[in-house]
Design an enzyme around this catalytic site. Structure first.
Site, short mmCIF file in Angstrom:
data_model
loop_
_atom_site.label_atom_id
_atom_site.label_comp_id
_atom_site.label_asym_id
_atom_site.label_seq_id
_atom_site.Cartn_x
_atom_site.Cartn_y
_atom_site.Cartn_z
N ASP A 1 -9.38 -0.11 -7.33
CA ASP A 1 -8.77 -0.61 -5.58
C ASP A 1 -8.55 -1.95 -6.24
O ASP A 1 -7.15 -2.67 -5.65
CB ASP A 1 -9.39 -0.23 -4.83
CG ASP A 1 -8.62 -0.46 -3.04
OD1 ASP A 1 -7.15 -0.68 -4.06
OD2 ASP A 1 -8.46 -0.71 -2.49
N HIS B 1 0.73 -0.94 -0.14
CA HIS B 1 -0.42 -0.08 0.24
C HIS B 1 1.04 1.55 -0.10
O HIS B 1 1.15 1.87 1.06
CB HIS B 1 -0.98 -0.15 1.17
CG HIS B 1 -2.17 -1.11 1.22
ND1 HIS B 1 -2.11 -2.62 2.11
CD2 HIS B 1 -3.38 -0.96 0.79
CE1 HIS B 1 -3.00 -3.26 1.69
NE2 HIS B 1 -3.51 -2.41 0.99
N HIS C 1 -6.33 7.50 -2.00
CA HIS C 1 -6.54 6.62 -0.69
C HIS C 1 -6.27 5.93 0.08
O HIS C 1 -6.79 5.34 0.94
CB HIS C 1 -7.79 6.03 -2.22
CG HIS C 1 -7.21 4.55 -2.49
ND1 HIS C 1 -6.05 4.89 -3.16
CD2 HIS C 1 -6.64 3.51 -1.55
CE1 HIS C 1 -5.45 3.43 -3.74
NE2 HIS C 1 -6.22 2.51 -2.98
N ASP C 2 -5.31 5.46 0.46
CA ASP C 2 -4.50 5.27 0.84
C ASP C 2 -3.28 5.63 1.49
O ASP C 2 -1.97 5.42 1.80
CB ASP C 2 -3.88 3.56 0.24
CG ASP C 2 -4.46 2.45 0.05
OD1 ASP C 2 -5.60 2.37 1.17
OD2 ASP C 2 -4.34 1.94 -0.37
#
Length: 1451
Positions: free
Chosen positions: A1011, A860, A900-901
């Site tokens: 994702d 990630h 988003h991460d």
């Protein structure tokens, strides 16, 4: 009539036939018409809404009050008959009577719902026929006059009786109360309906039927109307408190809360309904909410007076009516008192005694017998009916009554009085009347014997020397007289509980004649009696002095006095309880006000302490109040001291001052220090008599300490945080026990307030630190301007160059600058820069900042975010969905994909919750996703990174809203919630997705698709990404094991690594495939995504099948048992004890033993379908082959995977020990191998039975091999007792099942040099001959295959071979436990056989090396045809120091 008759029969009334006469019906109709006309005239003449009812001369009010016969006779006397039981007029009923034929003699003025209606009777009933209620007393009437019939005495219902009825019949009282409000409005004035009155009367009597009917038939509108009509109007005026309240209500955490753990009281608000409508808890005075009650006080002189109970019901004092009565007395055998009453609106309020409306209320009326009422205080309270108490009879009138009637009249005089002083005054006056005494005194008992409060039991004169002409006001001017318990006549009577009748007081030694000398009064006869309550305890003493006629008190006087005092004791106890309840109410109101005050002021400690000091000084009434706060670090000193003096409130700055003075006066360290150290409460009446007081504090000061009350302030943990000190109570009084109780409550609230204020100050400081931290973080989190300038000058290639539109996009060859330039290309191609006026340099800096805020975790990281954004870009451009979403939402989606991460820690939400991390405490759901969104906002709002600065306010809010929804949608928990509705809507046309709600659903699903987009990429990309994901998962699993001491789930458990292919298949089937198939349904252009998922699923299934096949081929425990049976029933039976002992000796590693040479042995390959079994046979004692033809599977032993992984580590650790313990040097072994057992045992331990079994197994294999190789020559058995052994081998790294064939091939080439081809084919074993000083040699042959299990072939006597290597590389060895059974006690066994010198290979590849051996052929392992070429299979052997061969096979 029939209905009326049935109702009367139902309630037990006798219905006369003469009521059916037409004459009486006409008379009744005429009466009704007259009443209606009178009512109309009253409405025209009277502008107010207060009803006026004029009574006909024949109208007699409903009988009420206590009847003398009811005291003497029980309620079940046959001559008594029960009344109708309907609600009495003053309590809201109709007042309609049902006695005899009175039904046709009604003359009712007006029909008001709930307004008292008089009862008309043609003939007065005899006294013994007066109706009684259920308690044995006549029901209250609507008038307050008194009338007698046949000697009966009738009085009105007092407010106390009404309150008692309200408690006993709450439903009826509420009904009456409701209609009292409605009756005062014009729309509710309607003419009287007799039939309606009868039905209402019947319903009043049958409450159970009413409730049942209401429950079954009432509509929702009826219930709502009832609720509205019974709502408390005062509640609308309540102003909500400004003090903050906790959102979750309870359980507060120990961090940041007050820490107070208040238990839940087992009480329901419904329990308070039994007492009727209570006063409102919160009121408003001058716009400020308070808990103190408003309206006329209930515990002053008006207590027990008229309307004292009804005035406060409901909290809003309603209208009142005063009855003025004119009493007429007639000289009959039984006096009959008729009365004429009329209503007078706005009557006087507050009479405190019978016959006087003045009394304690100060109106000026003397409470004499038969005195008239005064003007009262003149306050008018609309809407409520209040009846003036009837006037007391004069002494002459009372003298005309007989004894029983007199006592009954005097009992009525005191039964409703609730003010203690007024009650005592009435008791003494009535006693003087009964006994014809001149004056009297009354003492009340105070204190307890050895009570906890320290007060000694004594008598206190409530009233002293009361004469019939004295008033309560005069008696209040007297000082209290305290009589010690057991002292004097009164003390003796109180202690003994027996009456004392003294004809001449001066003849009794207990009499104190000093009182007569002071007052000038001569005491002669004295009668003193105790006053007892219902339990028989003495609560007071009453004494009368000197009869009027000069005689002594007789025994008859004693009996009359005793009889009357029994009623007085009950009334006095009730008055005391009522007084205590009122004081308790006041105290609770003060404490509630204090709590509200403390919790609404928590800004600073100074403001809060100042409010506490002002309230405490006002309540306790002392000269000075101090609060001293204990120092947190040094408990022996005070950090701050706050002073407050009484005259501080009178200064000019009192209104503007919000903080107290600090340390103005000297501190009495002696007493305050003692309290701060011990926590004890100190109450000192005289400070100078206490040794702890330091008199020096009063030196050079005009202030002198006298009385001191000091108490500790504690927090919720019981720790002393301060001291509160009160000095010098006003009027030179001492601090009492009640003062201590108040200060204790103040100290509790003060402790909570100080604690909360400290927490508030700490929160303010923490917020300031947070602001500074965020500012520093935003500075360091942002990229530098130089980096932005450099990126700005770089040329950005086209999207085709980067292949950004390709679903098979791979960033493996991209540098970091290339990813940034690709992101810039996305913004440029989607026209975000021009459309939203984004500064290009700001965009470059923002991208650099976003990349900088991704941590260097395995998966990630920034590369993952970049790939997600690329997939979103490809979907938007390929499907043209940007037309559905619009430019603003597309911008939010691209930003959301890149952010988003942000700041991902390599752990998921579950780990954050398990570890109770600050993030989990900050966000209860979607923990990491909320953190990612907050980080995104932080970067967007940082100076130099504000790419949304030029958006309008509405567009900016919309972008942030869509951005938050997009980032939170990456949580799989949110995905599962939204997937169901989405899958149901995939068949909808394109126009359906234009709406707001479907569009939001499509955005959320698009984030999940992007994702998880790695699952759609080609197998090489998917395989690489899967390795990264599993590696990150395994790292989290290791953290859960080490830090949290829990077992991770399978997908994060490194021990379940080989199960990952199957878990990956399940992940695709349950999560990925449904959503990608749905997207392919929405757009045919997304079909490549589904194809990629299905293709990767096939690859994962292949890997899963490989793992499953290897696992299924592991030998079951039943096969082990079969081998044991073969050994026990076959060749092992021919083994002698000596041979077994020799075998056991050879099994032990590093111990010299004798070995015998083998006569001969053959090696052959035995293949059967896909399973290849290898058997090596050799007879242990003779050269003759055994008759047993059973073959034993070489793969009989299961090997634990974890032990296999630890194998290489064990070899390295024990290498040094092997070298030090070996007595012979190794020959050609490339390394030294040592394999300690799981239990830590070494090979020098005594031989176990299982080792014997293993030796037998080796012998059986060798024997089987000998039978199959008839072309092999027999060799002589040789033994050696002087040789040492050593082990050698290399480690083999266990590879994951996720590793590809290329990686394994590369790994094999690295380890095997140039002979990597041997890894894919049957290995060739080269024999090398090694000669030693002895003519015989030691031969070891150990085969091992490892994937999920190990295979060992052990032989004590075997074919002699030399050292073997694979491809010229070092030896590959991996040692694992041999058997599953008894694995904790069995060391790892290495089979030992003789040298295989001179044995030729069966396939002719190799030949004899030293002239002693036979050809030895290479073979294929039985797993060879079932495994893919890229999976590792390993065999290893161990050699002795004489050159025994170790061989390994890698497939």
């Amino acid at each position: 009539m029939g209905q009326a008759a049935s109702m009367c029969r139902f309630r037990g009334c006798r219905y006369k036939n003469k009521n059916k006469s037409s004459k009486q019906q006409q008379q009744q109709q005429q009466q009704q018409q007259q009443q209606q006309q009178q009512h109309q005239q009253q409405q025209q003449q009277t502008p107010s809404h207060s009803p006026q009812i004029q009574h006909h001369s024949e109208i007699i009010p409903a009988t009420t009050g206590l009847h003398l016969r009811s005291i003497e006779e029980p309620a079940t006397t046959p001559l008594q008959f029960q009344p109708t039981g309907r609600m009495n007029t003053e309590q809201g009923g109709t007042g309609y009577g049902g006695y005899g034929s009175s039904e046709h003699s009604l003359l009712i003025a007006t029909r008001h719902a709930g307004v008292p209606l008089p009862l008309a009777q043609h003939q007065p009933l005899p006294a013994h026929y007066q109706p009684l209620n259920h308690s044995g007393a006549a029901p209250p009437s609507s008038s307050n006059g008194s009338s007698s019939s046949g000697g009966g005495v009738q009085t009105s219902a007092t407010p106390q009786q009404q309150q008692q009825y309200q408690v006993q019949q709450p439903y009826q009282y509420q009904y009456q109360h409701h209609y009292h409000h409605q009756a005062n409005s014009p729309q509710h004035h309607r003419p009287y309906d007799p039939e309606h009155a009868r039905m209402e009367a019947w319903l009043d009597e049958n409450q159970e039927f009413v409730q049942d009917y209401f429950i079954r038939k009432a509509t929702r509108q009826t219930v709502d109307a009832w609720l509205v009509s019974h709502a408390t109007s005062a509640g609308n005026d309540v102003v909500s408190s400004t003090s903050p309240t906790h959102a979750n209500g309870q359980t507060s955490s120990s961090r940041g809360g007050s820490g107070a753990t208040t238990p839940v009281r087992k009480i329901s608000a419904h329990e308070f309904e039994r007492g009727g409508l209570l006063k409102p808890i919160v009121n408003t005075i001058d716009g400020t909410p308070t808990f103190l009650s408003i309206g006329p006080p209930m515990d002053n002189g008006s207590v027990g007076g008229s309307c004292s109970n009804l005035q406060n019901v409901g909290g809003v004092v309603a209208g009142q009516y005063q009855y003025n009565h004119q009493q007429h007395h007639h000289n009959h055998a039984h006096l009959h008192h008729s009365q004429h009453s009329h209503y007078q609106a706005g009557g006087a309020v507050g009479s405190s005694s019978l016959g006087s409306t003045g009394g304690a209320s100060g109106a000026g009326g003397a409470p004499s017998l038969g005195g008239s009422g005064g003007a009262g205080n003149g306050h008018q309270y609309p809407y409520y009916h209040c009846h003036q108490r009837p006037q007391r009879l004069s002494r002459n009138e009372l003298k005309q009554l007989d004894e029983k009637e007199l006592i009954f009249e005097l009992v009525k005089d005191i039964c409703n009085e609730l003010e203690v002083r007024t009650l005592c005054h009435k008791i003494l006056q009535n006693v003087s009347i009964l006994l014809n005494a001149d004056r009297g005194s009354l003492f009340l008992v105070q204190g307890r014997c050895n009570g906890p409060d320290g007060l000694k039991k004594c008598l206190v004169s409530k009233l002293f020397d009361v004469c019939p002409r004295s008033t309560v006001e005069e008696m209040e001017q007297q000082d209290e007289v305290r009589v010690a318990w057991g002292t004097g006549i009164a003390g003796h009577v109180a202690e003994s509980g027996e009456p004392v009748n003294i004809p001449d007081a001066y003849q009794d030694e207990r009499f104190n004649c000093e009182i007569d000398s002071l007052t000038g009064y001569r005491t002669k006869a004295l009668l003193c009696m105790p006053i007892k309550d219902s339990s028989g305890d003495v609560i007071g003493v009453a004494q009368v002095i000197n009869k009027m006629n000069g005689e002594c008190f007789s025994e008859i006087d004693e009996k009359v006095f005793s009889s009357y005092l029994q009623f007085c004791g009950i009334g006095l106890r009730n008055a005391q309880l009522y007084e205590k309840s009122q004081l308790e109410i006041k105290r609770n109101q003060v404490l509630l006000d204090l709590a509200r005050m403390i919790f609404e002021e928590q800004s600073t400690i100074e403001h809060m302490v100042f409010r506490i000091l002002t309230h405490m000084q006002s309540l306790i009434q002392c000269q000075r109040v101090q609060i001293l706060l204990v120092h947190e670090a040094d408990k022996g000193s005070f950090s701050r001291v706050f002073d407050f003096e009484a005259n501080d409130l009178s200064e000019e700055e009192a209104t503007s001052r919000t903080s107290p003075y600090e340390s103005r006066f000297p501190i009495n360290i002696g007493i305050t220090g003692h309290v701060a150290t011990t926590g004890e409460t100190v109450n000192v009446p005289n400070a100078y008599e206490d040794d702890r007081f330091d008199a020096s504090v009063d030196e050079n000061s005009c202030f002198k300490h006298r009385s001191i009350l000091c108490m500790a302030i504690k927090n919720s943990l019981g720790q002393i945080i301060g001291v509160i000190q009160l000095i010098n109570k006003f009027n030179e009084l001492d601090f009492t026990k009640n003062d201590e109780n108040f200060v204790e409550a103040f100290a509790i609230f003060c402790g909570m307030g100080i604690h909360n204020t400290h927490m508030y100050e700490k929160a303010i400081v923490a917020m300031a630190k947070q602001s500074v931290t965020l500012e520093v973080l935003s500075y360091h989190a942002s990229a530098t301007m130089d980096e932005a300038h450099r990126l700005r000058r770089l040329r950005v290639p086209s999207a085709v160059h980067f292949r950004l539109h390709d679903f098979k996009f791979d960033d493996i060859h991209f540098e970091d600058d290339d990813t940034l330039k690709a992101c810039l290309r996305m913004f440029l191609d989607l026209d975000f820069v021009e459309r939203f006026h984004i500064d290009y340099e700001v965009l470059c800096r923002w991208l650099l900042s976003v990349k900088k805020n991704y941590r260097n975790v395995t998966y990630h990281n920034w590369r993952h975010a970049f790939n997600v954004a690329q997939m979103m870009f490809a979907i938007l451009t390929t499907t043209q969905w940007w037309k559905i979403f619009g430019e603003i939402e597309c911008l939010a989606l691209i930003i959301g994909c890149l952010c988003h991460d942000l700041d991902h820690r390599g752990t998921n939400n579950s780990f954050q919750i398990k570890a109770s991390s600050p993030l989990a405490q900050l966000y209860s759901t979607s923990t990491m996703e909320h953190h990612h969104f907050d980080q995104c906002l932080m970067i967007l709002n940082s100076p130099g990174n504000q790419i949304l600065a030029n958006l309008s306010s509405d567009d900016y809010c919309r972008v942030i809203r869509v951005l938050e929804d997009a980032i939170l949608s990456t949580d799989l928990a949110v995905y599962f919630k939204k997937r169901g509705p989405f899958l149901e809507s995939v068949s909808q046309p394109t126009s359906y997705w234009v709406a707001e709600e479907p569009r939001a659903l499509l955005r959320a699903m698009s984030m999940t698709v992007c994702d998880l987009s790695a699952i759609t990429k080609p197998w090489e990309i998917e395989k690489r990404v899967a390795d990264l994901v599993s590696s990150e998962f395994f790292e989290q699993g290791d953290m859960e094991k080490q830090e949290l001491n829990i077992t991770p789930i399978d997908i994060m458990n490194r021990e379940k690594e080989d199960e990952l292919p199957m878990m990956q298949v399940n992940f695709i089937d349950s999560i990925c495939l449904p959503i990608y198939e749905a997207f392919a349904t929405l757009s045919d252009k997304l079909e490549p995504l589904v194809e990629g998922v299905r293709d990767n699923r096939g690859h994962w299934i292949d890997l899963a099948d490989v793992v499953k096949t290897k696992t299924s081929q592991d030998q079951e425990p039943e096969e082990e048992q079969q081998q044991q049976n073969v050994i026990s029933n076959g060749d092992c039976k021919a083994m002698s004890d000596d041979d077994v002992a020799a075998s056991e000796a050879e099994v032990a590693v590093d111990s010299p033993s004798e070995k015998a040479s083998v006569n001969g042995s053959n090696v052959a390959n035995n293949s059967s379908n896909t399973n290849k079994k290898i058997a090596v046979a050799s007879h242990p004692t003779s050269t003759q082959p055994s008759d047993d033809d059973n073959d034993v599977d070489a793969d009989a032993d299961d090997v634990d995977e974890q032990a296999a992984e630890e194998n290489g580590h064990d070899a390295e650790v024990d290498e040094a020990s092997c070298r030090s313990n070996s007595t012979c040097s190794s020959s050609t072994a490339s390394s030294c191998l040592s394999t300690p057992p799981p239990t830590g045992e070494d090979d020098s331990t005594p031989v176990s039975p299982l080792k014997t079994l293993q030796a037998k197994l080796v012998a059986a294999n060798l024997n089987a091999l000998q039978r199959q190789t008839s072309n092999q020559a027999q060799t002589q058995k040789q033994r050696c007792k002087s040789c040492d052994h050593s082990r050698s081998g290399l480690q083999v790294r266990k590879t994951s099942s996720l590793r590809g064939a290329q990686e394994l091939d590369l790994d094999s080439k690295t380890r095997n040099g140039t002979h990597a081809a041997l890894c894919k084919s049957t290995p060739v074993i080269n024999n090398h001959s090694h000669h030693h000083n002895h003519s015989h040699s030691h031969n070891h042959n150990h085969h091992h295959h490892h994937h999920h299990h190990s295979h060992h072939n052990h032989s004590q006597h075997g074919i002699g071979i030399g050292s073997a290597s694979i491809g010229g590389s070092g030896l590959i060895s991996l040692t694992t436990p041999l058997l599953a059974m008894d694995s904790d006690r069995i060391p790892k066994i290495v089979g030992k056989i003789g040298n295989l010198d001179g044995l030729p290979f069966a396939n002719g590849i190799g030949g004899p090396q030293n002239g002693h051996g036979l050809p030895f052929g290479s073979y294929q392992h039985h797993h060879h045809h079932q495994h893919h070429h890229h999976l590792l299979a390993r065999r290893h052997s161990e050699t002795n120091s004489n050159g025994a061969t170790a061989m390994a096979v890698e497939k």
